[in-house]
Design a protein around this motif. Structure first.
Motif, mmCIF file in Angstrom:
data_model
loop_
_atom_site.group_PDB
_atom_site.id
_atom_site.type_symbol
_atom_site.label_atom_id
_atom_site.label_comp_id
_atom_site.label_asym_id
_atom_site.label_seq_id
_atom_site.Cartn_x
_atom_site.Cartn_y
_atom_site.Cartn_z
ATOM 1 N N THR A 6 -4.234 7.821 -15.362
ATOM 2 C CA THR A 6 -3.559 7.437 -16.504
ATOM 3 C C THR A 6 -2.485 8.405 -16.739
ATOM 4 O O THR A 6 -2.828 9.583 -17.055
ATOM 5 C CB THR A 6 -4.369 7.062 -17.832
ATOM 6 O OG1 THR A 6 -5.177 8.334 -17.898
ATOM 7 C CG2 THR A 6 -5.223 5.827 -17.488
ATOM 8 N N VAL A 7 -1.120 7.902 -16.447
ATOM 9 C CA VAL A 7 -0.090 9.199 -16.657
ATOM 10 C C VAL A 7 0.999 8.668 -17.774
ATOM 11 O O VAL A 7 1.383 7.376 -17.785
ATOM 12 C CB VAL A 7 0.624 9.227 -15.502
ATOM 13 C CG1 VAL A 7 1.741 10.192 -15.773
ATOM 14 C CG2 VAL A 7 -0.319 9.703 -14.216
ATOM 15 N N GLY A 8 1.099 9.340 -18.780
ATOM 16 C CA GLY A 8 2.135 9.183 -19.763
ATOM 17 C C GLY A 8 3.646 9.656 -19.407
ATOM 18 O O GLY A 8 3.543 10.716 -18.566
ATOM 19 N N LEU A 58 4.427 11.885 -30.138
ATOM 20 C CA LEU A 58 3.932 12.692 -28.735
ATOM 21 C C LEU A 58 2.303 12.702 -28.538
ATOM 22 O O LEU A 58 1.923 12.426 -27.613
ATOM 23 C CB LEU A 58 4.769 13.929 -28.525
ATOM 24 C CG LEU A 58 4.481 14.533 -27.283
ATOM 25 C CD1 LEU A 58 5.064 13.715 -26.207
ATOM 26 C CD2 LEU A 58 5.354 15.896 -27.063
ATOM 27 N N GLU A 59 1.592 13.134 -29.516
ATOM 28 C CA GLU A 59 0.385 13.342 -29.535
ATOM 29 C C GLU A 59 -0.393 12.101 -29.471
ATOM 30 O O GLU A 59 -1.526 12.318 -28.686
ATOM 31 C CB GLU A 59 -0.198 14.181 -30.972
ATOM 32 C CG GLU A 59 0.362 15.383 -31.207
ATOM 33 C CD GLU A 59 1.834 15.748 -31.443
ATOM 34 O OE1 GLU A 59 2.227 16.742 -31.054
ATOM 35 O OE2 GLU A 59 2.299 14.682 -31.805
ATOM 36 N N GLU A 60 0.200 11.069 -30.095
ATOM 37 C CA GLU A 60 -0.422 9.639 -29.675
ATOM 38 C C GLU A 60 -0.377 9.476 -27.823
ATOM 39 O O GLU A 60 -1.239 8.859 -27.524
ATOM 40 C CB GLU A 60 0.365 8.599 -30.182
ATOM 41 C CG GLU A 60 0.099 8.551 -31.708
ATOM 42 C CD GLU A 60 0.926 7.601 -32.518
ATOM 43 O OE1 GLU A 60 2.032 7.192 -32.191
ATOM 44 O OE2 GLU A 60 0.804 7.426 -33.654
ATOM 45 N N LEU A 61 0.464 9.820 -27.464
ATOM 46 C CA LEU A 61 0.937 9.731 -25.934
ATOM 47 C C LEU A 61 -0.048 10.556 -25.284
ATOM 48 O O LEU A 61 -0.735 9.804 -24.300
ATOM 49 C CB LEU A 61 2.248 9.858 -25.409
ATOM 50 C CG LEU A 61 2.392 9.898 -23.944
ATOM 51 C CD1 LEU A 61 2.696 8.541 -23.592
ATOM 52 C CD2 LEU A 61 3.998 10.572 -23.551
ATOM 53 N N PHE A 62 -0.289 11.859 -25.485
ATOM 54 C CA PHE A 62 -1.337 12.749 -25.131
ATOM 55 C C PHE A 62 -2.655 12.007 -25.059
ATOM 56 O O PHE A 62 -3.614 12.289 -24.166
ATOM 57 C CB PHE A 62 -1.279 14.017 -25.650
ATOM 58 C CG PHE A 62 -0.081 14.723 -25.359
ATOM 59 C CD1 PHE A 62 0.939 14.236 -24.475
ATOM 60 C CD2 PHE A 62 0.302 15.868 -26.040
ATOM 61 C CE1 PHE A 62 2.067 15.030 -24.190
ATOM 62 C CE2 PHE A 62 1.408 16.739 -25.960
ATOM 63 C CZ PHE A 62 2.462 16.373 -25.084
ATOM 64 N N ASP A 63 -2.907 11.496 -26.328
ATOM 65 C CA ASP A 63 -4.388 10.804 -26.573
ATOM 66 C C ASP A 63 -4.601 9.657 -25.600
ATOM 67 O O ASP A 63 -5.800 9.425 -25.204
ATOM 68 C CB ASP A 63 -4.631 10.496 -28.050
ATOM 69 C CG ASP A 63 -4.756 11.606 -28.836
ATOM 70 O OD1 ASP A 63 -4.973 12.684 -28.372
ATOM 71 O OD2 ASP A 63 -4.278 11.407 -30.102
ATOM 72 N N ALA A 64 -3.613 8.952 -24.862
ATOM 73 C CA ALA A 64 -3.732 7.762 -24.273
ATOM 74 C C ALA A 64 -3.836 8.130 -22.720
ATOM 75 O O ALA A 64 -3.864 7.104 -22.035
ATOM 76 C CB ALA A 64 -2.575 6.958 -24.569
ATOM 77 N N CYS A 65 -3.771 9.509 -22.362
ATOM 78 C CA CYS A 65 -3.305 9.656 -20.827
ATOM 79 C C CYS A 65 -4.254 10.852 -20.464
ATOM 80 O O CYS A 65 -4.661 11.515 -21.268
ATOM 81 C CB CYS A 65 -1.925 9.784 -20.604
ATOM 82 S SG CYS A 65 -1.232 11.126 -21.046
ATOM 83 N N GLU A 66 -4.323 10.880 -18.974
ATOM 84 C CA GLU A 66 -4.974 12.124 -18.580
ATOM 85 C C GLU A 66 -3.936 13.279 -17.850
ATOM 86 O O GLU A 66 -4.217 14.333 -17.816
ATOM 87 C CB GLU A 66 -5.780 11.781 -17.413
ATOM 88 C CG GLU A 66 -7.110 10.832 -17.723
ATOM 89 C CD GLU A 66 -7.552 10.345 -16.300
ATOM 90 O OE1 GLU A 66 -8.256 10.899 -15.650
ATOM 91 O OE2 GLU A 66 -7.036 9.000 -16.017
ATOM 92 N N ALA A 67 -2.686 12.798 -17.798
ATOM 93 C CA ALA A 67 -1.783 13.716 -17.126
ATOM 94 C C ALA A 67 -0.256 13.075 -17.756
ATOM 95 O O ALA A 67 -0.136 12.000 -18.370
ATOM 96 C CB ALA A 67 -1.487 13.331 -15.562
ATOM 97 N N ALA A 84 1.927 19.659 -23.638
ATOM 98 C CA ALA A 84 1.068 18.970 -23.051
ATOM 99 C C ALA A 84 -0.014 20.102 -21.982
ATOM 100 O O ALA A 84 -1.213 19.612 -22.168
ATOM 101 C CB ALA A 84 1.938 17.969 -21.837
ATOM 102 N N VAL A 85 0.539 21.181 -21.590
ATOM 103 C CA VAL A 85 -0.362 21.913 -21.083
ATOM 104 C C VAL A 85 -1.509 22.376 -22.005
ATOM 105 O O VAL A 85 -2.756 22.720 -21.750
ATOM 106 C CB VAL A 85 0.346 23.199 -20.404
ATOM 107 C CG1 VAL A 85 -0.460 24.155 -20.022
ATOM 108 C CG2 VAL A 85 1.234 22.395 -19.321
ATOM 109 N N ARG A 86 -0.983 22.924 -23.197
ATOM 110 C CA ARG A 86 -2.091 23.193 -24.255
ATOM 111 C C ARG A 86 -2.947 22.327 -24.569
ATOM 112 O O ARG A 86 -4.171 22.535 -25.305
ATOM 113 C CB ARG A 86 -1.167 23.684 -25.346
ATOM 114 C CG ARG A 86 -0.351 25.230 -25.008
ATOM 115 C CD ARG A 86 0.561 25.846 -25.980
ATOM 116 N NE ARG A 86 0.950 26.968 -25.614
ATOM 117 C CZ ARG A 86 1.941 27.698 -26.399
ATOM 118 N NH1 ARG A 86 2.627 27.102 -27.394
ATOM 119 N NH2 ARG A 86 2.400 28.986 -25.909
#
Length: 288
Positions: A6-8, A58-67, A84-86
């Protein structure tokens, strides 16, 4: 965990719509998990085209993906990819890593410290024709090479402020330096002449003694030829057939990214490689 990665996607501009979003949504190794952009309406429009949600935060996107894949200006990428890296996300990064070399170093260092997979979008490197060219070139006992890349930013959808300000070196230069580096050996020094907003000429010295020249402009007019990369050696001559379409190289790139994330293996075109290219280009820019 799904078989598909899963990629955002961060960014919803023309290049994201032409390249990143269709490749990520097409699978079979990835799933487009969602889109975030500074303009929510642009994210919604792009997401709707490919059946993916748009996120306001942006944090919601991070929560929805692995990469996370980035398709934003380099100064924006330097800031958001760091987040994203952090957050522990693998990252697919555009070139250059950042507008400022210090920011590029900070991002590459953060990738290493976090231990996440990273990969650069050096599109031509993933094409079968390029890999065939590099195999031929390396077998020639190469002595030298030449590369030319001409672009036309006038009336282009890619005439973004950073390209208009910095010219060809940071935009087209990564492609040429990367290809000559791969074909002739690691670049150990660079000399530059010209005008960033006109024609830039580079002379590259490679490990083993080979020399190459790269010429580029982002401000040419008229009908432009495909980028040209040639290598000459004791065993003959090789010329790259530049990929004409995005589907094949982008599909290969996405498949390799998914495999690297799933296995935790580093990719040769990672953020550290992107930083090395940018360090060389910074040396060149300082001479202009």
């Amino acid at each position: 965990m799904s078989d598909r990665l899963t990629v955002g996607l961060v960014g919803a501009g023309p290049w994201a719509g032409m390249a990143h979003a269709p490749a990520l949504a097409a699978g079979p190794t990835t799933e487009l998990a969602g889109v975030w952009a500074r303009r929510t309406e642009a994210a919604e429009e792009l997401g709707a085209r490919f059946g993916a949600p748009a996120f306001e935060r942006l944090e919601e996107l991070f929560d929805a993906c692995e990469a996370v894949a980035f398709c934003v200006p380099p100064d924006v990428q330097a800031e958001l990819a760091l987040r994203a890296v952090r957050a522990g996300k693998a990252v697919l990064l555009e070139k250059p890593l950042a507008l400022r070399l210090d920011d590029a170093r900070r991002l590459a260092d953060a990738v290493g410290e976090a231990g996440v997979v990273s990969q650069m979008v050096l599109t031509a490197r993933y094409a079968a024709s390029t890999r065939e060219f590099l195999t031929r070139a390396q077998a020639l006992r190469p002595m030298g090479g030449v590369a030319v890349f001409t672009g036309a930013l006038a009336d282009s959808p890619f005439a973004t402020p950073w390209r208009l300000e910095r010219g060809a070196l940071l935009d087209l230069g990564p492609h040429l330096v990367d290809l000559l580096d791969a074909a002739l050996g690691r670049v150990v020094s660079v000399r530059a002449q010209g005008d960033p907003l006109g024609w830039v000429a580079l002379t590259l010295e490679h490990e083993g003694g080979a020399l190459s020249q790269a010429g580029m402009t982002a401000f040419a007019g008229g009908s432009l030829p495909a980028p040209r990369v040639e290598v000459f050696g004791a065993g003959g001559h090789a010329r790259l057939a530049w990929p004409e379409e995005l589907k094949e190289p982008f599909g290969q790139m996405i498949a390799e990214f998914a495999q690297a994330v799933r296995t935790g293996a580093s990719h040769p075109l990672d953020a550290r490689h992107g930083l090395r290219l940018q360090e060389l280009l910074a040396q060149a820019e300082a001479q202009l």
